[in-house]
Design a protein around this motif. Structure first.
Motif, PDB file in Angstrom:
ATOM      1  N   THR A 188      72.093  24.381  37.888  1.00 58.07           N
ATOM      2  CA  THR A 188      71.601  23.751  39.104  1.00 58.07           C
ATOM      3  C   THR A 188      70.071  23.779  39.069  1.00 58.07           C
ATOM      4  N   PRO A 189      69.407  22.951  39.872  1.00 55.70           N
ATOM      5  CA  PRO A 189      67.942  23.002  39.902  1.00 55.70           C
ATOM      6  C   PRO A 189      67.393  24.389  40.213  1.00 55.70           C
ATOM      7  N   SER A 190      68.007  25.096  41.171  1.00 55.63           N
ATOM      8  CA  SER A 190      67.517  26.435  41.524  1.00 55.63           C
ATOM      9  C   SER A 190      67.662  27.397  40.361  1.00 55.63           C
ATOM     10  N   ILE A 279      62.454  17.877  45.433  1.00 55.58           N
ATOM     11  CA  ILE A 279      62.019  19.261  45.305  1.00 55.58           C
ATOM     12  C   ILE A 279      60.516  19.275  45.045  1.00 55.58           C
ATOM     13  N   SER A 314      74.617  17.581  46.247  1.00 58.78           N
ATOM     14  CA  SER A 314      74.572  18.625  45.221  1.00 58.78           C
ATOM     15  C   SER A 314      75.698  19.645  45.371  1.00 58.78           C
ATOM     16  N   THR A 329      74.169  29.587  43.524  1.00 64.72           N
ATOM     17  CA  THR A 329      72.959  29.028  44.134  1.00 64.72           C
ATOM     18  C   THR A 329      73.183  27.637  44.730  1.00 64.72           C
ATOM     19  N   ASP A 333      70.267  25.214  46.505  1.00 56.81           N
ATOM     20  CA  ASP A 333      69.836  23.908  46.022  1.00 56.81           C
ATOM     21  C   ASP A 333      69.710  22.909  47.162  1.00 56.81           C
ATOM     22  N   LEU A 337      66.311  20.908  47.747  1.00 53.99           N
ATOM     23  CA  LEU A 337      66.296  19.447  47.671  1.00 53.99           C
ATOM     24  C   LEU A 337      65.814  18.823  48.978  1.00 53.99           C
TER      25      LEU A 337
END
Length: 397
Positions: A188-190, A279, A314, A329, A333, A337
């Motif tokens: 995930t982005p986090s 983000i 997400s 997470t 996220d 976001l």
């Protein structure tokens, strides 16, 4: 001043003293006053508003209520001899308004739909596009509507009263985001930003989820399956952060272009952003908060209020059936976001609405809040017109 009158001849008896006309050039401030349901509040007087510029109070001399729906109802029907200009779709750089689109009386609103195609997965924004079409049906015929889908390729329509052109262009909006479906390792982005900034706990959580099944005996001179998986995770994290930064910068550039395109149009404007997330920061190498703030400040200077419809996709992706185990997470996220979008709406006196499926309720709220407004007349002080940005705060009693 007293010195200015010294040396002047006395006024003869019975003669009227000279008179001097003076006027104060007021500053106009557009204000939306709504109740908890987003319904505009009418009937407020000038003395019920408290306005300050950079924390210092200013006198409100007038408060004019503009009800766009009522004004449209009172407008005479267009005669058979009046032209109905159809704009040419293409470049979004022109602020010229065809003369045939301008009606006398209370002007219509200017609304621009800005769609971040790069953040929306393919097919995920279809329901929101249909909601946008229904939103167009709620606007008045005199309202000018534009469309800015970014980045290219994407349909772009300059603000026009021909809403059918915008409705047709919405069918050509594309979702361009990568879904990460079936990709291993999944981050995930986090998680990617956490690993990139050296967070050992986040890294271990990802390794336990993505590499826990990669157990096997090591062969002489070869990496084990587990070692190979760890290497893939460690290399995937910085790559994803680089992609997130590039995506954020492209989205910000598209938003800046949309704001610049309407800046030359007089009066208040409404920018409605549809995005699956922006983000602004998260690791030492990734911080675009200053760029986001510049877009919001440009919008505020151009009298453009930003509403954001955040398409929350997400969490659905994180808990999809092809995941062996959902990341811990996932909800972090959602916050990350939404954070950049919250900055945009907050700095331009707008609002952010989270949309999980259809966007009808969010569009209805935007339609209600922007259906009427007040124009306040303020008596300025000397420093208010120095060409610099000033913070205006409005309270209503």
């Amino acid at each position: 001043s007293l010195a200015g009158w010294q040396g002047q001849p006395p006024v003869a008896q019975g003669q009227k003293p000279p008179t001097f006309k003076s006027a104060v050039e007021l500053i106009a401030v557009d204000v939306n006053v709504v109740d908890r349901n987003g319904q505009p509040v009418a009937g407020l007087a000038a003395e019920q508003f408290e306005v300050s510029v950079d924390g210092r109070p200013r006198r409100v001399t007038s408060a004019t209520f503009l009800d766009y729906a009522a004004a449209q109802a009172d407008r005479p029907a267009k005669g058979a001899g009046q032209a109905d200009a159809r704009p040419v779709e293409g470049s979004y750089g022109s602020n010229e308004v065809p003369e045939a689109e301008v009606d006398a009386g209370t002007p219509g609103r200017v609304v621009v739909l800005a769609i971040d195609q790069l953040s929306i997965p393919p097919g995920a924004g279809r329901a929101a596009m249909e909601s946008a079409k229904r939103y167009l049906d709620r606007l008045q015929p005199s309202d000018r509507v534009g469309l800015a889908a970014y980045p290219s390729p994407g349909p772009n329509v300059a603000p026009t009263v021909d809403h059918a052109v915008v409705r047709g262009a919405l069918d050509r909006v594309l979702g361009m985001a990568e879904t990460m479906q079936g990709v291993r390792p999944y981050l995930t982005p986090s998680e990617a930003m956490g690993i990139d900034r050296g967070d050992a706990m986040v890294r271990q959580q990802v390794l336990d989820r993505e590499c826990g099944s990669e157990r096997g005996a090591s062969e002489p001179g070869m990496y084990s399956a587990l070692d190979a998986c760890i290497r893939r995770v460690d290399s995937a994290a910085p790559q994803m952060v680089t992609q997130l930064e590039a995506q954020a910068k492209r989205s910000i550039l598209g938003l800046q272009s949309a704001v610049d395109a309407v800046a030359g149009i007089a009066g208040p404007k409404t920018l409605v952003i549809l995005s699956a997330g922006l983000i602004p920061s998260g690791s030492p190498r990734f911080d675009v908060r200053a760029e986001v703030q510049r877009v919001a400040q440009t919008a505020a200077s151009a009298n453009t209020r930003i509403y954001v419809l955040y398409l929350a996709t997400s969490v659905l992706q994180a808990f999809s059936a092809d995941r062996l185990k959902a990341p811990v997470t996932a909800f972090e996220d959602e916050t990350a976001l939404a954070s950049g979008l919250q900055m945009l709406s907050g700095m331009s006196a707008g609002s952010l609405f989270t949309v999980a499926a259809g966007a009808d309720a969010a569009f209805d709220r935007v339609a209600r809040e922007t259906s009427a407004a007040y124009v306040l007349g303020l008596e300025p002080e000397q420093g208010d017109r120095d060409g610099k940005s000033h913070r205006i705060q409005v309270r209503v009693r």
